[in-house]
Each structure stands twice: as C-alpha cells, then as structure tokens.
Design a protein around this motif. Structure first.
Motif, mmCIF file in Angstrom:
data_model
loop_
_atom_site.group_PDB
_atom_site.id
_atom_site.type_symbol
_atom_site.label_atom_id
_atom_site.label_comp_id
_atom_site.label_asym_id
_atom_site.label_seq_id
_atom_site.Cartn_x
_atom_site.Cartn_y
_atom_site.Cartn_z
ATOM 1 N N LEU A 196 34.625 44.728 13.151
ATOM 2 C CA LEU A 196 35.375 43.766 13.961
ATOM 3 C C LEU A 196 36.802 44.270 14.147
ATOM 4 N N ASP A 197 37.279 44.199 15.375
ATOM 5 C CA ASP A 197 38.646 44.673 15.631
ATOM 6 C C ASP A 197 39.493 43.662 16.395
ATOM 7 N N GLY A 198 38.959 42.462 16.609
ATOM 8 C CA GLY A 198 39.739 41.427 17.279
ATOM 9 C C GLY A 198 40.010 41.713 18.750
ATOM 10 N N GLY A 199 39.186 42.541 19.404
ATOM 11 C CA GLY A 199 39.376 42.855 20.824
ATOM 12 C C GLY A 199 40.283 44.042 21.074
ATOM 13 N N ALA A 200 40.639 44.798 20.010
ATOM 14 C CA ALA A 200 41.553 45.935 20.171
ATOM 15 C C ALA A 200 40.922 47.029 21.033
ATOM 16 N N LYS A 201 39.596 47.225 20.901
ATOM 17 C CA LYS A 201 38.924 48.283 21.665
ATOM 18 C C LYS A 201 39.050 48.055 23.163
ATOM 19 N N LYS A 202 38.861 46.812 23.599
ATOM 20 C CA LYS A 202 38.971 46.493 25.023
ATOM 21 C C LYS A 202 40.397 46.701 25.520
ATOM 22 N N LEU A 203 41.363 46.275 24.711
ATOM 23 C CA LEU A 203 42.766 46.439 25.104
ATOM 24 C C LEU A 203 43.159 47.919 25.176
ATOM 25 N N GLU A 204 42.655 48.703 24.239
ATOM 26 C CA GLU A 204 42.939 50.146 24.254
ATOM 27 C C GLU A 204 42.344 50.796 25.496
ATOM 28 N N SER A 205 41.150 50.376 25.900
ATOM 29 C CA SER A 205 40.513 50.906 27.103
ATOM 30 C C SER A 205 41.335 50.560 28.338
ATOM 31 N N GLN A 206 41.810 49.321 28.400
ATOM 32 C CA GLN A 206 42.639 48.902 29.537
ATOM 33 C C GLN A 206 43.952 49.692 29.588
ATOM 34 N N ASP A 207 44.520 49.923 28.413
ATOM 35 C CA ASP A 207 45.769 50.689 28.341
ATOM 36 C C ASP A 207 45.548 52.124 28.816
ATOM 37 N N TYR A 208 44.419 52.712 28.417
ATOM 38 C CA TYR A 208 44.107 54.078 28.838
ATOM 39 C C TYR A 208 43.948 54.165 30.353
ATOM 40 N N GLN A 209 43.203 53.227 30.923
ATOM 41 C CA GLN A 209 42.987 53.231 32.370
ATOM 42 C C GLN A 209 44.300 53.042 33.130
ATOM 43 N N ALA A 210 45.155 52.171 32.599
ATOM 44 C CA ALA A 210 46.446 51.919 33.260
ATOM 45 C C ALA A 210 47.326 53.175 33.225
ATOM 46 N N ARG A 211 47.366 53.827 32.069
ATOM 47 C CA ARG A 211 48.195 55.045 31.948
ATOM 48 C C ARG A 211 47.645 56.174 32.813
ATOM 49 N N LEU A 212 46.296 56.291 32.871
ATOM 50 C CA LEU A 212 45.681 57.325 33.693
ATOM 51 C C LEU A 212 45.964 57.077 35.178
ATOM 52 N N SER A 213 45.846 55.826 35.612
ATOM 53 C CA SER A 213 46.137 55.487 37.014
ATOM 54 C C SER A 213 47.591 55.778 37.350
ATOM 55 N N SER A 214 48.478 55.495 36.395
ATOM 56 C CA SER A 214 49.909 55.758 36.608
ATOM 57 C C SER A 214 50.174 57.255 36.784
ATOM 58 N N LEU A 215 49.533 58.068 35.956
ATOM 59 C CA LEU A 215 49.721 59.522 36.071
ATOM 60 C C LEU A 215 49.122 60.059 37.360
ATOM 61 N N GLU A 216 47.991 59.512 37.787
ATOM 62 C CA GLU A 216 47.375 59.958 39.036
ATOM 63 C C GLU A 216 48.249 59.584 40.231
ATOM 64 N N ARG A 217 48.837 58.370 40.199
ATOM 65 C CA ARG A 217 49.753 57.977 41.286
ATOM 66 C C ARG A 217 51.000 58.863 41.282
ATOM 67 N N GLU A 218 51.463 59.173 40.077
ATOM 68 C CA GLU A 218 52.632 60.046 39.958
ATOM 69 C C GLU A 218 52.335 61.428 40.549
ATOM 70 N N TYR A 219 51.125 61.932 40.299
ATOM 71 C CA TYR A 219 50.717 63.232 40.839
ATOM 72 C C TYR A 219 50.744 63.214 42.368
ATOM 73 N N GLU A 220 50.166 62.173 42.949
ATOM 74 C CA GLU A 220 50.129 62.062 44.411
ATOM 75 C C GLU A 220 51.546 61.936 44.979
#
Length: 470
Positions: free
Chosen positions: A356-380
C-alpha cells in the motif's frame, strides 16, 4: 671636496636608475599574435568565466561523490554509568557501574549497492575491580540483490555526469562564439587602423592647402574668404582625424577588455595574418549549400547544444522513471555480521514489499507524464527559435554578399578614376597635391571592399558555428 662631489654624482645616478628603469619597464609592451590573443582570451576572458565556474562546480560535485565512495573512518567514544548488576551474587542496587569505550569505525560504499563497515573498539571498566581493557572487533556487510537498480550514489553519479556534459557543451559553444566575436573585433581594428592613416593624410593635405592659401594671401593671390574656407576644411579634417583615432582607441580598449589582456600586452595588427588565413582556407574548403536551409536545419538539430541538453534531460527523466518502477518490485537484500571476542556471526536474507502506498504510484506517474510533456514542448520551442535564428543568419549572409557586390562596383569605379587621375598628373593637368587628394578616395574604396568581404566571411563563419561545424 672633489671626492664628496663624485660620491654625490654616483648617488644621484643610482637614484635615477632606480626610478627610471621601473618606469621604462612599465611602458615596454610585449607584442603577441592574434592566435596568442585568442588563446589568452579562452583562458582569461571574464565573459567565459561564469561558464567555466559552472563546469568546475559540477566537476567538484562529481569528485565529492567519488570521495564519498572511498573508505571513511571516524573515531568514536563514550562513557556510560548505570546501576545494573552484572554479577547475580551481588544484589546491591546502590552499586554503580562506570564504563568507557573508544573505537575506530570504518565504512565503504560501492556503486553496485554493497556497503561494508568494520569497527575496532577498546572497552574499560572504571568502577569495581580493576580489569584489563577488552578489545573488540565487528564487521558488517550488506548487499542489495533485487531489483537490479543502481544505488543512491550510483544514481547521483550518472545524473551528475549528464549535467557535466551539458555544461561542457555550453562552455564549448560559448567559447567558439567568442572566438568569432574576437576575430570580428580584430578585423574591425585593422580597418580602423587604415582609416586612421587616411585621416592623418587628409589632415596633412588640408594643412598644406591652408598654409599655401595663407602664403597666397600675403602676396594678394587669395582673399580672406578663401583663407576661411580652407580653415574650415582644416578643422573638418582635424575633427575627422580625432574622431577616427578615438574610435580606434575605444574599440581597441573594448576588445582588449573582452579578451582579458593585461596591461603591457599588445596585439599585432597584420593584414596578412597566418591564423586568419588558415580560418579562411578552412571555410573555403567546406562544402555547404547556403541556400539549402532544410539541410542546415537538420545539422542544427543534430549539433546544437540546447537541443542536446534537452535530449539529455529527457533521457535522464526516462531513466529515473525506470528506476522508480523497479523500486516498486519486491526488494531482496542480504548481509552478515561478525563480532569479536564473542566470535559470533550472523547471515541474513531480507525481503521487503510495499503493498500500500496511499496513491503515491499514480501521483508519480502523473508527475512523470507532466515533466515529459514539458520537456517535449521545450524541445519544439527550441526548434522553432533556432529556425528563426538560422533564417536570420542566412539573411545576413545574403545581405553581406549584396554589400560585397556594391562595394566591389564602387572599388572598380574608384580604380578607373585613379588611372584617369594618374594620366592627368603625367600630363600636368593636375598638381601632385590634387593627385594625393583624389587617390585617397581609391584607398577608402579599397578599405570598404575589404570590410565588406570580411563581413561576408564572418557571416558564413557564424552560420558554420550555429550548425555545429566549428
């Protein structure tokens, strides 16, 4: 009396030598070449110091990580008192025990997740019966078996290595950019030096005309109006000469400051500079279609330090996400300990799994996707910005070429006029003074065509730097 005067003369001579020799050394200038000046600038220029300091900071951080993986040692010590009865035959609650222990604790961590910790200790009872000190030794070892992910130190080491590459690429880029700027400053000084010579000649010609008009006024061949007209020309020539000289001194001071050159160093201003000619020859050997902006943009996408840095950030983020995913698997570690003088040892195998992690896994996944999208927008966004910069640089190349064509036509015109004036001088139609005045126009046109060609050369050099070829 005579000896006294000789002594005074010798003393005076020594004082003069002591005073004048340092002054002479202060004014002595050491001449250096353009190549030496640029090499000096790469090492000493303040404009690059910030980037160098950043590289040094990251290198120090890397060194600290390596140092933390070396053997560590610490001295330990304690004194403890209690009323616990170690001997069952002595049941005296008022009896106090006093004990002192000193030790040497060692530790070492490895990148693959293993750590060891030996300890040597010396224990002494300070109360009750006097006993010999007890020597103790212990050793413990731990090793992570599963999942196969880097240790905390190894993660930090790899992250810092990527950071080091980014700051080194940035420093390299800025250094090459500065080299082009310094080369431009050198060529600018060359042309200003020639303009100073022409301005001095123009002033001398104006002075000669003014002096001649004054002489003519004395014999009645020139009036006050002609004298004033020549005086105005003289003042204009003097103003122009001082203005050009001031520009030369200002540009030279600014260039020396950019290079970080100390007082006493003087750069030779030579038109036929070997270092400059080598760069020109390298540019001529490069096969580039200056009109193929798509091909040039592909080179930018492969080589530009900002895009490389963004790709490294994306790789780092992806690697961290893989590590994070692996950390959620069951963790298996092993270890062992040994103690002396008890001669006790222990080996263990440990299993840990978070259910049990209290939903940390889902939040970490969302954080990863947000950071990846930010870097991809920065690249463009970087790609778009670099396309605009490349378009501007290619536009400057085109304008520089047009400027060369214009100045070349003016130069050809001035050359033909010079030949006409030469024939007129030979036939006695114009004076030698008039010939000198008219020939200055040709020399100005010569400077202008050289300046235009140098600007065209520099504009191409900046494109080559931008696409990563230099």
């Amino acid at each position: 009396m005579k000896k006294f005067k000789i002594k005074k003369l010798i003393l005076f001579s020594l004082i003069c030598c002591l005073v004048l020799l340092p002054m002479a050394s202060l004014h002595a200038e050491e001449e250096i070449s353009l190549e030496e000046a640029i090499a000096w600038g790469l090492n000493q220029s303040y404009s690059l110091s910030e980037y160098k300091e950043h590289v040094e900071q990251v290198q120090r951080k890397l060194a600290k990580i390596k140092a933390s993986l070396s053997w560590q040692a610490a001295l330990t010590g304690n004194i403890a008192a209690d009323n616990q009865v170690n001997n069952p035959a002595m049941n005296n609650p008022d009896q106090e025990n006093l004990q002192m222990e000193v030790g040497l604790q060692g530790s070492k961590a490895y990148l693959w997740g293993m750590s060891v910790g030996p300890k040597l200790s010396l224990k002494k009872e300070l109360s009750g019966e006097k006993a010999d000190p007890e020597v103790g030794f212990s050793f413990n070892l731990t090793q992570k078996l599963y999942p196969c992910i880097p240790s905390t130190e190894e993660k930090e080491y790899y992250t810092t290595l990527r950071t080091l590459r980014k700051v080194q690429d940035n420093l390299e880029w800025q250094a090459e950019s500065k080299k082009v700027d310094w080369l431009e400053g050198y060529l600018n000084l060359l042309h200003l030096q020639e303009k100073v010579k022409i301005a001095e000649e123009q002033y001398q010609l104006a002075k000669n005309n003014f002096d001649l008009t004054l002489e003519r006024e004395k014999i009645g061949e020139a009036g006050k109006q002609q004298v004033l007209a020549e005086q105005v020309k003289l003042k204009q020539a003097e103003y122009n000469m001082k203005q050009v000289k001031n520009s030369f001194v200002e540009e030279e001071d600014k260039w020396y400051l950019e290079l970080g050159l100390p007082a006493g160093k003087k750069v030779q201003l030579l038109e036929e500079n070997i270092y400059f000619q080598q760069i020109k020859e390298e540019l001529e050997r490069s096969v580039i279609d200056w009109n193929d902006s798509d091909q040039l943009m592909m080179m930018v996408a492969q080589n530009h330090y900002q895009l490389v840095a963004n790709q490294l950030d994306q790789e780092q983020l992806s690697q961290e996400w893989e590590w994070k995913q692996a950390e959620r698997k069951p963790e298996v570690t092993t270890g062992g300990t040994y103690n002396y003088p008890d001669k006790q040892w222990k080996i263990n195998l440990n299993l840990s799994y978070k259910i049990l992690d209290g939903g940390a896994k889902k939040l970490e996944s969302q954080d990863y996707q947000a950071r990846l999208s930010s870097l991809e927008r920065e690249y463009e966004n970087i790609i778009g910005s670099l396309q605009i910069q490349l378009k501007k640089l290619l536009g400057q190349v085109s304008l520089a070429d047009l400027q060369v064509e214009e100045k070349d036509i003016q130069y050809q015109k001035a050359f033909l006029e010079k030949e006409v004036y030469q024939k007129q001088l030979e036939k006695g139609l114009i004076t030698k003074q008039e010939w000198k005045e008219k020939s200055l126009a040709y020399r100005n046109a010569e400077i202008n065509i050289k300046d235009a060609r140098d600007k065209a050369f520099l504009s191409r050099l900046r494109v080559l730097h931008f696409v990563g070829m230099i």
